[in-house]
Design an enzyme around this catalytic site. Sequence first.
Site, PDB file in Angstrom:
ATOM      1  N   LYS A 106      60.729  35.923   9.360  1.00 59.88           N
ATOM      2  CA  LYS A 106      60.492  34.629   9.982  1.00 59.88           C
ATOM      3  C   LYS A 106      59.896  34.767  11.384  1.00 59.88           C
ATOM      4  CE  LYS A 106      62.634  32.227   6.672  1.00 59.88           C
ATOM      5  NZ  LYS A 106      63.110  33.244   5.726  1.00 59.88           N
TER       6      LYS A 106
HETATM    7  C1  LIG Z   1      63.272  33.203   4.357  1.00 63.62           C
HETATM    8  C2  LIG Z   1      63.450  34.517   3.689  1.00 63.62           C
HETATM    9  C3  LIG Z   1      62.866  34.789   2.425  1.00 63.62           C
HETATM   10  C4  LIG Z   1      62.155  33.749   1.618  1.00 63.62           C
HETATM   11  O1  LIG Z   1      61.039  33.187   2.215  1.00 63.62           O
HETATM   12  P1  LIG Z   1      60.474  31.794   1.653  1.00 63.62           P
HETATM   13  O2  LIG Z   1      59.330  31.500   2.516  1.00 63.62           O
HETATM   14  O3  LIG Z   1      61.590  30.830   1.789  1.00 63.62           O
HETATM   15  O4  LIG Z   1      60.119  32.028   0.253  1.00 63.62           O
HETATM   16  C5  LIG Z   1      63.019  36.051   1.918  1.00 63.62           C
HETATM   17  N1  LIG Z   1      63.708  37.006   2.560  1.00 63.62           N
HETATM   18  C6  LIG Z   1      64.276  36.784   3.766  1.00 63.62           C
HETATM   19  C7  LIG Z   1      65.039  37.886   4.409  1.00 63.62           C
HETATM   20  C8  LIG Z   1      64.164  35.538   4.376  1.00 63.62           C
HETATM   21  O5  LIG Z   1      64.726  35.328   5.565  1.00 63.62           O
END
Ligand SMILES: *Cc1c(COP(=O)(O)O)cnc(C)c1O
Length: 490
Positions: A106
Amino acid sequence: MKYLSTRGGEAVTAAQAIVQGISPTGGLYVPSSFPQLDIKSLNTDYLDTAYAILSKYLPETDGEELRQMLKDAYRSFDDPAVTPVVPLTETESVLELWHGPTMAFKDVALQILPYLMRNSLRLTGENHEIYILVATSGDTGKAALEGFCGVEGTRVLVFYPYGGVSRAQRLQMVTQEGDNVDVCAVRGNFDDAQTGVKKIFASEEARAALEKLGCRLSSANSINFGRLLPQIVYYFTSYRSLVESGRIAFGDRVNFCVPTGNFGDILAGYYAVRMGLPVNRLICASNRNNVLTDFFEQGEYNDIRPFYKSMSCSIDILISSNLERLLYEIADRDEAQVCQWMEQLRDNGRYGIGEKRRAALGELFAAGWCSEEDTLSTIRRVFGKYGYLMDPHTAVAQTVYERYRERTGDDTQTILLSTANPYKFASDVLSAFETPGSDDFMNVERLNGISGVKVPAGISGLRGKKERHLDVCDLDEMQARVIRKVSVHA
Ligand SMILES: *Cc1c(COP(=O)(O)O)cnc(C)c1O
């Protein structure tokens, strides 16, 4: 370049799309076209590639300023490549997306989003304070707090599912310092929290109350196009990296395998394909909450099913918001069709896209899911065989990829998106090797002893930090919480 809403309504500029987060019709903003990018024109530098991509989507933003924003944003990453690619086998490489300050992917978007938001506020002449509401399945929350902390003209409130995140994820959020940030646990799961936030966005009453307090809402979730845009970049840089290492030649197709919850990360991959990146398959990997696997295999989205809490808690999601953006494309941008599907989902918990559309999707997408036991055995096996330690989300993707390869015999070069540092989930990762204890920090040390993998300072530094945000609320109290927090600061 304009931005259209998946449910119809007026086209807006990039700055308006980013400031609003979600369109007034409840739809999500999508770019009016997909600019083409010649991969041969790209060098190996992350910032240059990011500039080449972002500048096409943000035509009103001054070029020099954009370059400076990128430079400032990605300075906080601990690897010069920003998102390094690590070879795992002859045909598989791992794209590490967790070298930012909160150790999950993120950060790639949320380190730059505050700059884009500030710039967009200026471009739109917005004079309200922007109140950013976040629903998090664990990682977005901390990344948003970290990114927006101290950013003038903005405040952040994060809702996370009470008891639904890892201990490190919770500690990262509740110990957050800063004057413009707040955190509140919600008695419910992530879907409940996300639905609650969307309801507040749609509430006329909330809008009016906040307007009076000089404040307007926006989103740092991947419903905001500004969150998705920076994620397109690493699909190109990782492709370029495979060219550089001689694994592929320009023009060769690759696979990407992506652990998916809200369909944001993999949608950025789809956008990269639309921009001209040569891709064979985008493989959508889920845990036991396998609503997307069924969607790709059967052409029906059905969220009437039990919600499971898993080790890969950041993808414990049944209402996958960004799928709406893909639906918009497969419906040839027919907003009435999208509205119909979304109404069916709201009223009946399901909708079908028909066999023709499903088969067309199957030309690009593959999907699979992975149980808890298989997540653990993959972590153990991959570490034993290659000395590489995966977090549970990455292990879900690895398992799904291995099965895909077995099933199809497809030996195309594949890039596995690794979305979190394993120490964010230390107790669960440790349980792949031995029985963990109840003290998370002891488990971190034991995992370090077994793996020899360095413990990031952001994890060890959580020990003994003051817990500042202990607020908990019920789902029906979320809106009142928002208004109360805003009035306290008004
Ligand atoms: C948010 C997240 C995902 C999934 O991402 P999306 O955009 O919601 O599909 C996968 N792995 C981790 C560690 C995350 O924080």
